[in-house]
Design a protein around this motif. Structure first.
Motif, mmCIF file in Angstrom:
data_model
loop_
_atom_site.group_PDB
_atom_site.id
_atom_site.type_symbol
_atom_site.label_atom_id
_atom_site.label_comp_id
_atom_site.label_asym_id
_atom_site.label_seq_id
_atom_site.Cartn_x
_atom_site.Cartn_y
_atom_site.Cartn_z
ATOM 1 N N GLU A 1 0.855 -1.134 0.061
ATOM 2 C CA GLU A 1 -0.067 -0.057 0.038
ATOM 3 C C GLU A 1 0.990 1.091 0.026
ATOM 4 O O GLU A 1 2.161 1.082 0.253
ATOM 5 C CB GLU A 1 -0.767 -0.223 1.298
ATOM 6 C CG GLU A 1 -0.189 -0.300 2.542
ATOM 7 C CD GLU A 1 -0.416 0.484 3.632
ATOM 8 O OE1 GLU A 1 -1.462 1.663 3.132
ATOM 9 O OE2 GLU A 1 -0.094 0.425 4.755
ATOM 10 N N SER B 1 -2.001 4.347 -1.059
ATOM 11 C CA SER B 1 -2.654 4.985 -2.121
ATOM 12 C C SER B 1 -1.817 6.189 -2.268
ATOM 13 O O SER B 1 -1.305 6.754 -1.236
ATOM 14 C CB SER B 1 -4.071 4.991 -2.067
ATOM 15 O OG SER B 1 -4.425 6.419 -1.323
ATOM 16 N N GLU C 1 -16.503 4.881 -3.183
ATOM 17 C CA GLU C 1 -15.448 5.832 -3.725
ATOM 18 C C GLU C 1 -16.270 6.988 -3.965
ATOM 19 O O GLU C 1 -15.535 8.190 -3.738
ATOM 20 C CB GLU C 1 -14.717 5.197 -5.186
ATOM 21 C CG GLU C 1 -13.899 3.908 -5.062
ATOM 22 C CD GLU C 1 -13.638 3.166 -6.188
ATOM 23 O OE1 GLU C 1 -12.683 2.363 -6.001
ATOM 24 O OE2 GLU C 1 -14.187 3.537 -7.322
ATOM 25 N N HIS D 1 -8.391 -2.320 -2.383
ATOM 26 C CA HIS D 1 -7.098 -1.878 -2.886
ATOM 27 C C HIS D 1 -7.363 -0.362 -3.270
ATOM 28 O O HIS D 1 -6.375 0.424 -2.803
ATOM 29 C CB HIS D 1 -6.299 -2.489 -4.086
ATOM 30 C CG HIS D 1 -5.400 -1.814 -4.659
ATOM 31 N ND1 HIS D 1 -4.119 -1.836 -3.982
ATOM 32 C CD2 HIS D 1 -5.456 -1.107 -5.726
ATOM 33 C CE1 HIS D 1 -3.324 -1.104 -4.870
ATOM 34 N NE2 HIS D 1 -3.861 -0.953 -5.974
ATOM 35 N N HIS D 2 -8.092 0.207 -3.950
ATOM 36 C CA HIS D 2 -8.290 1.334 -4.633
ATOM 37 C C HIS D 2 -8.533 2.218 -3.617
ATOM 38 O O HIS D 2 -8.617 3.688 -3.672
ATOM 39 C CB HIS D 2 -9.033 1.582 -5.840
ATOM 40 C CG HIS D 2 -8.608 1.214 -7.195
ATOM 41 N ND1 HIS D 2 -7.440 1.751 -7.688
ATOM 42 C CD2 HIS D 2 -9.021 0.324 -7.886
ATOM 43 C CE1 HIS D 2 -7.403 1.130 -8.615
ATOM 44 N NE2 HIS D 2 -8.240 0.267 -8.912
ATOM 45 N N SER E 1 -9.153 -6.578 -13.405
ATOM 46 C CA SER E 1 -10.403 -5.784 -13.756
ATOM 47 C C SER E 1 -11.354 -6.648 -14.734
ATOM 48 O O SER E 1 -10.889 -7.551 -15.428
ATOM 49 C CB SER E 1 -9.896 -4.490 -14.502
ATOM 50 O OG SER E 1 -9.318 -4.899 -15.704
ATOM 51 N N PRO F 1 -12.640 -1.791 -11.662
ATOM 52 C CA PRO F 1 -11.495 -2.192 -10.996
ATOM 53 C C PRO F 1 -11.912 -3.246 -9.848
ATOM 54 O O PRO F 1 -12.212 -2.725 -8.653
ATOM 55 C CB PRO F 1 -11.041 -0.763 -10.363
ATOM 56 C CG PRO F 1 -12.316 0.053 -10.634
ATOM 57 C CD PRO F 1 -12.812 -0.256 -11.497
#
Lengths: 299, 522
Positions: free
Chosen positions: B10, B12, B231, B254-255, B281, B286
């Protein structure tokens, strides 16, 4: 004819009782056995104020509603911590307390309505005056029936409007999942106090109506039998909507009366009627577990 | 093919350094019956952080979540809620007189008003209410929630209600649920209900949102939908998230995640740099679709693995134990033309066009099958129908050659069915050892370290292990072992142990797994 009018008055009274109880059981999900106790307190308060102080129906009922709303804390506060069976037992204790208080709050040497003889104990209160509304008294059976129907309609309208309001929706949310409602910032404890207070004050109106109709009141109106009868009305009719308790009140008033028309031997008639009545209730609960017109099944 | 997990560190690109603190806790301690779960735990949460709270089963993740959201009081410590404009601080243990102040309680509703929201793994929508009402009821400050206003000023209440309903409809449209405003809360799919639950918490004013396994039980589409919503909330509403998630679903986050909290020995380690499997993906979305590690452990040699497509997006993957697979013998499970209804609607046995043509499945000795299907496909219905808890409309079910579709559940267990239902169906007041003795298959609690504890005191993972222990037959005739999401809530180590336990059962058993379709095997 008078017999039918008498039944109609009873129907009006029990519609108020059942609709108000539905607010606690059907909308809050709290199964209470104490509702008949508040019904009796409403009746006794009206009787004492009308008989001893000569109060009219409206102010006497207003005080009766206030008394019941305050005393309803005895049911609402335990609901903060008690759930399910324990809450039911708590309300059973409240019912027993109210019944005992009414049954024992008497002294033969003191006048009715004094602090020592508030209820006249098992002898009850006789000669309760007919309601007086701004000088008008519904003396005939027909006028009293109309009066009772207007009162029941008014109580029903209040409860209908409350149940359809955002407040009613919040009650349903609490009933469905209290923890989730609390997680959204809702003060569920306070809202339950409001609901129980409103239901108890409205059942006081039914108690006053009953007292002024029969003109006699004794502790049996606060008995466990009465509590179970009104609970049966909302469960048989159906919980969680407006029509269910009305249907329940109709069925449980009409059913015993219809059974009178069966040609049963006199010596066994009462017991057989009870047996048939119980059997019908069991069958109804088996085939219609949500009640005849209900939207919610009590857990 | 098994997609290998590739290490990737990690964090981000989003940096939270310097952003304001929205939650601070110091010296939190919590013990249950002498067992210390949190031990002098400190934490600081900054605005905009997306935290993945990790830890082994029983490490106290849910306890910490319950404490920070006001559902549980710690034994000692301090919590400061700083997200709202009027910060509030709680010190523990609280004095008795503090409880007398009606405006200073440490309860979920008081904490929620500080901008703290949470979602539950089991969603907890208000089932009897429409989706619109589920969201509208969350809105704070509704004058119509005052019974006097509702009664005496209905026009005022209705006007607010109209505005709130419009906002709720707009939120539902944003969730892709336009046209479903009147759908009942208990009649929507799991993925939809999870999105509504998140939206509901946001509407209630959450600035920090604690999410308890938001992806659990979801299929691919459900995971994508929830992740897209999260998100957008982080990006647009600057929401701070703390997520507790199952180890299998880490890859999907993850994102989103920019901080890791590792809960170990009652304390938190921040920014724990754990490898995260590489993201794949699908159609540009994603989302990672990866075979979990347990499958390769379970399947052994890849040449024994076959897959077949089933109608409506389901897949049946079979692996065989070569020495014990007996296709010539009587099948352990034989389902023919099965149609099962839920209410008036057929759920099991539908073809691609939705016509009820019947569901067929045959399992032989030594065979392990994994049925993965999307939410709403009817996995739970199939499980209930096989166990005898849901009536079937048509078709036959045979276990070890005996037709059982009209027999009660206990007869099916005697015929050779060993089923592991959801953890909610365990007996909460019994001890693990007592529950184990109730099982017709296994009475040994052997290696279970928590055998003397009651079910209600167990963590989710411990309950799952208990269930597996109950379901796996020690010996006897060939059994059909039916496992409903057996590794949900288990961490890596516990999963490995569970797979070993499954592999270690009598090899002539046939095992059927039912899991959501968010993994791919081939």
């Amino acid at each position: 004819m008078n017999y039918l009018l008498h039944l109609l008055v009873y129907f009006d009274i029990y519609v108020i009782v059942a609709l108000s109880l539905n607010l606690i059981v059907g909308y809050c999900g709290m199964l209470t056995l104490a509702h008949a106790g508040y019904y009796a307190i409403g009746g006794y308060t009206y009787a004492l104020l009308a008989l001893n102080l000569g109060w009219g129906f409206v102010p006497a009922v207003a005080v009766a509603m206030l008394v019941c709303a305050v005393l309803s804390l005895a049911v609402a506060l335990p609901s903060w911590r008690l759930r399910g069976d324990f809450f039911v037992l708590g309300t059973l204790a409240v019912q027993a307390l109210i019944f005992s208080a009414i049954y024992n709050w008497s002294s033969p040497d003191t006048p009715l309505g004094s602090w020592k003889n508030l209820t006249n104990g098992p002898f009850g209160i006789t000669g309760i005056p007919r309601p007086s509304i701004f000088g008008w008294t519904p003396a005939s059976p027909l006028s009293f029936t109309l009066f009772a129907t207007v009162v029941a309609g008014s109580c029903g309208f209040v409860l209908w409007r409350l149940q359809r309001s955002p407040w009613g929706r919040l009650l349903l949310a609490i009933r469905d999942d209290e923890l989730a409602a609390r997680g959204l910032g809702k003060n569920t404890r306070f809202i339950k106090i409001q609901a129980v207070a409103i239901a108890s004050s409205i059942v006081a109106v039914a108690g006053a109506l009953y007292a002024s109709h029969v003109r006699y009141l004794d502790p049996s109106s606060a008995s466990l039998d009465e509590g179970i009868l009104v609970l049966s009305m909302v469960i048989v009719g159906g919980l969680g909507n407006f029509k269910g308790p009305i249907v329940g009140a109709f069925v449980l008033i009409a059913l015993p009366e219809l059974l009178r028309f069966l040609s049963l031997p006199d010596t066994q008639a009462a017991n057989l009627r009870l047996l048939i009545y119980g059997l019908l209730l069991v069958l109804m609960m088996h085939f219609r577990p949500n009640g005849i017109a209900g939207a919610y099944r009590v857990q | 093919m098994t997609i290998a997990a590739q290490p990737m560190l990690e964090i981000s690109a989003r940096s939270t350094v310097g952003s304001r603190v929205v939650l601070r806790a110091q010296g939190l301690r919590k013990a249950f019956g002498g067992q210390r779960v949190l031990d002098d735990l400190d934490l600081i949460l900054h605005e905009g952080e997306v935290v993945l709270l990790r830890g082994e089963n029983g490490s106290g993740k849910t306890t910490l979540l319950n404490i920070l959201t006001g559902n549980l009081e710690p034994d000692t410590g301090t919590i400061e809620y700083l997200a709202d404009s009027t910060p509030r601080s709680y010190s523990f243990p609280r004095r008795w007189w503090q409880e007398l102040n009606p405006f200073d309680h440490f309860t979920p509703e008081f904490v929620a008003r500080e901008g703290i929201g949470r979602t539950w793994q089991d969603v907890r929508l208000f089932g009897s209410q429409s989706l619109r009402d589920n969201i509208a009821v969350a809105k704070p400050g509704h004058s119509g929630e005052n019974p006097l206003v509702a009664l005496l000023a209905p026009a005022r209440a209705n006007s607010r209600e109209g505005a709130f309903n419009s906002q709720a409809d707009a939120m539902l449209a944003r969730l892709g649920l336009a046209g479903r405003e009147q759908s009942s809360g208990d009649m929507v799919s799991l993925g939809q209900s999870k999105r509504v639950a998140i939206a509901r918490a946001v509407v209630a004013g959450a600035k920090i949102l604690f999410l308890d396994e938001p992806l659990a039980g979801l299929d691919r589409k459900g995971i994508t939908d929830v992740l897209t919503l999260l998100e957008s909330l982080v990006r647009e509403a600057k929401l701070t998230l703390v997520i507790v998630e199952h180890v299998f679903n880490f890859v999907h986050l993850h994102h989103l995640v920019n901080v890791h909290w590792m809960l170990e020995s009652g304390r938190l380690e921040k920014n724990h740099a754990e490898p995260i499997p590489q993201i794949d993906s699908i159609d540009g979305i994603p989302v990672t679709i990866a075979a979990p590690s347990w499958f390769s452990q379970l399947a052994g040699s890849p040449e024994h693995v076959t897959s077949e497509r089933l109608p409506r997006g389901a897949t049946l993957t079979r692996t065989r134990r070569p020495d014990h697979w007996k296709p010539e013998a009587k099948p352990v499970l034989e389902i023919k033309g099965l149609i099962v209804n839920r209410g008036a609607r057929s759920v099991i046995g539908l073809d691609e066009h939705g016509d009820p043509n019947g569901f067929d499945l045959t399992l032989h000795q030594g065979e392990i099958a994994i049925l993965q299907a999307p939410n709403g496909w009817g996995k739970s219905t199939l499980f209930d129908a096989l166990c005898g808890n849901a009536p079937i409309k048509r078709g036959t079910i045979a276990i070890n050659g005996s037709t059982v579709e009209s027999t009660p559940p206990w007869i099916r267990a005697q015929t050779g069915l060993a089923a592991s239902p959801s953890a909610a169906k365990l007996f909460p007041s019994l001890k693990v050892s007592e529950v184990s003795r109730l099982s017709p298959h296994s009475s040994s609690t052997g290696s279970i370290p928590f055998a003397s504890r009651t079910i209600s005191s167990l963590s989710g993972g411990e309950k799952q292990r208990t269930l597996l222990r109950m379901a796996l037959p020690d010996s006897g005739m060939p059994q059909l072992v039916l496992l409903d999401e057996p590794f949900a809530m288990l961490d890596d180590i516990a999963t490995r142990q569970a797979v070993e336990a499954i592999i270690g059962t009598q090899p002539h058993h046939a095992i059927l797994f039912l899991i959501p379709a968010n993994h791919s095997f081939s």
